[in-house]
Design an enzyme around this catalytic site. Structure first.
Site, PDB file in Angstrom:
ATOM      1  N   ASN A 237      62.935  50.111  39.008  1.00 59.89           N
ATOM      2  CA  ASN A 237      62.032  50.401  40.117  1.00 59.89           C
ATOM      3  C   ASN A 237      60.915  49.359  40.123  1.00 59.89           C
ATOM      4  O   ASN A 237      60.619  48.751  39.095  1.00 59.89           O
ATOM      5  CB  ASN A 237      61.414  51.798  39.921  1.00 59.89           C
ATOM      6  CG  ASN A 237      60.509  52.213  41.060  1.00 59.89           C
ATOM      7  OD1 ASN A 237      60.825  51.990  42.231  1.00 59.89           O
ATOM      8  ND2 ASN A 237      59.375  52.799  40.737  1.00 59.89           N
TER       9      ASN A 237
ATOM     10  N   SER B   6      54.661  46.227  38.990  1.00 57.61           N
ATOM     11  CA  SER B   6      55.420  46.262  37.740  1.00 57.61           C
ATOM     12  C   SER B   6      56.876  46.608  38.027  1.00 57.61           C
ATOM     13  O   SER B   6      57.149  47.571  38.755  1.00 57.61           O
ATOM     14  CB  SER B   6      54.863  47.363  36.821  1.00 57.61           C
ATOM     15  OG  SER B   6      53.469  47.215  36.633  1.00 57.61           O
TER      16      SER B   6
HETATM   17  C1  GRF Z   1      56.463  48.984  47.709  1.00 57.27           C
HETATM   18  O1  GRF Z   1      55.070  48.964  47.706  1.00 57.27           O
HETATM   19  C2  GRF Z   1      56.951  49.364  46.345  1.00 57.27           C
HETATM   20  O2  GRF Z   1      56.088  48.983  45.328  1.00 57.27           O
HETATM   21  C3  GRF Z   1      57.011  50.861  46.410  1.00 57.27           C
HETATM   22  O3  GRF Z   1      57.390  51.141  47.733  1.00 57.27           O
HETATM   23  C4  GRF Z   1      57.027  50.074  48.595  1.00 57.27           C
HETATM   24  C5  GRF Z   1      58.283  49.681  49.297  1.00 57.27           C
HETATM   25  O4  GRF Z   1      58.104  48.790  50.347  1.00 57.27           O
HETATM   26  N1  GRF Z   1      57.894  51.356  45.384  1.00 57.27           N
HETATM   27  P1  GRF Z   1      59.406  48.207  51.067  1.00 57.27           P
HETATM   28  O5  GRF Z   1      60.213  49.383  51.605  1.00 57.27           O
HETATM   29  O6  GRF Z   1      60.182  47.383  50.087  1.00 57.27           O
HETATM   30  O7  GRF Z   1      58.891  47.372  52.216  1.00 57.27           O
END
Ligand code: GRF
Length: 224
Positions: free
Chosen positions: A112, A141
């Site tokens: 993730n 991260s």
């Molecule tokens: C990102 O900020 C990521 O860190 C979090 O969800 C958001 C996803 O954005 N897990 P996207 O859908 O990739 O534009």
């Protein structure tokens, strides 16, 4: 290397899919040598599905059914993922809490990206919390997913300086653009090719224990 021999990847999304788009671009420009075999969304409105379709990647929507338990949904999701035999399952803005059965099933291959310098700011609303605390640095991260939310071992972090006039909006946009889309392809490349792996709950990098996450200063030009 023939396409069929590349490590298989399945990407799970719920929303805009900017990280997915970065993975697809990194694959096209040769920074990421994987075979993205499927993109799965829990919402049919996820904009990221369009990037995947445009790139010729099979897409699937698995919407939770009314009264369906989390375990039943996660089982259906796991079976859909397994059909593609991925080496790595990538969460890219997948906005569901995953059951422990799901996390255990994909242990060591489920990753993730979280928008903070973990262990700071687990959970939601990270940009607002960074601003409220007056932090001078913010970051993202890439971590292996374990049963504790946002607490799995971190492989790679990227950071940027917080500007005095930053807002939640400006900070979140810069974090995605300057950090997340830069570090996620890099971390996935390492993990898919076995350079970074989870062993007994800890990360090994090039077969050596990784004592602290690898850190990339994303206010500077790329070095890794
Ligand atoms: C990102 O900020 C990521 O860190 C979090 O969800 C958001 C996803 O954005 N897990 P996207 O859908 O990739 O534009």
């Amino acid at each position: 290397m023939a396409q069929a021999e590349r490590p298989g990847v399945v990407v799970l999304i719920s929303g805009r899919g900017r990280n997915l788009q970065a993975l697809i671009e990194a694959q096209k420009n040769g920074r990421l040598d994987v075979d993205i075999r499927a993109v799965i969304s829990n919402r049919n409105s996820a904009a990221g599905l369009v990037f995947a379709r445009d790139a010729g990647i099979p897409t699937y929507v698995l919407k939770p059914m009314k009264n369906q338990s989390r375990a039943a949904y996660d089982l259906a999701l796991a079976e859909m993922i397994d059909n593609h035999r991925p080496a790595v399952v990538v969460l890219a803005g997948f906005m569901r809490i995953l059951s422990s059965g799901f996390v255990q099933r994909f242990s060591g291959k489920l990753i993730n990206i979280h928008p903070s310098l973990l262990p700071k700011y687990r959970g939601l609303d990270t940009h607002r919390r960074v601003l409220a605390a007056g932090d001078t640095q913010h970051g993202a991260s890439v971590h292996f997913v374990t049963e504790d939310l946002d607490a799995g071992p971190v492989v790679l972090q990227g950071s940027i300086a917080v500007a005095t006039d930053d807002t939640v909006q400006s900070l979140s946009e810069r974090l995605i653009h300057d950090v997340e889309t830069r570090i996620y392809p890099q971390a996935l490349q390492w993990i898919a090719h076995g350079r970074a792996r989870l062993r007994n709950g800890r990360i090994e990098f090039d077969a050596q224990p990784l004592k602290a996450p690898i850190h990339e200063n994303c206010s500077q030009p790329q070095t890794i």
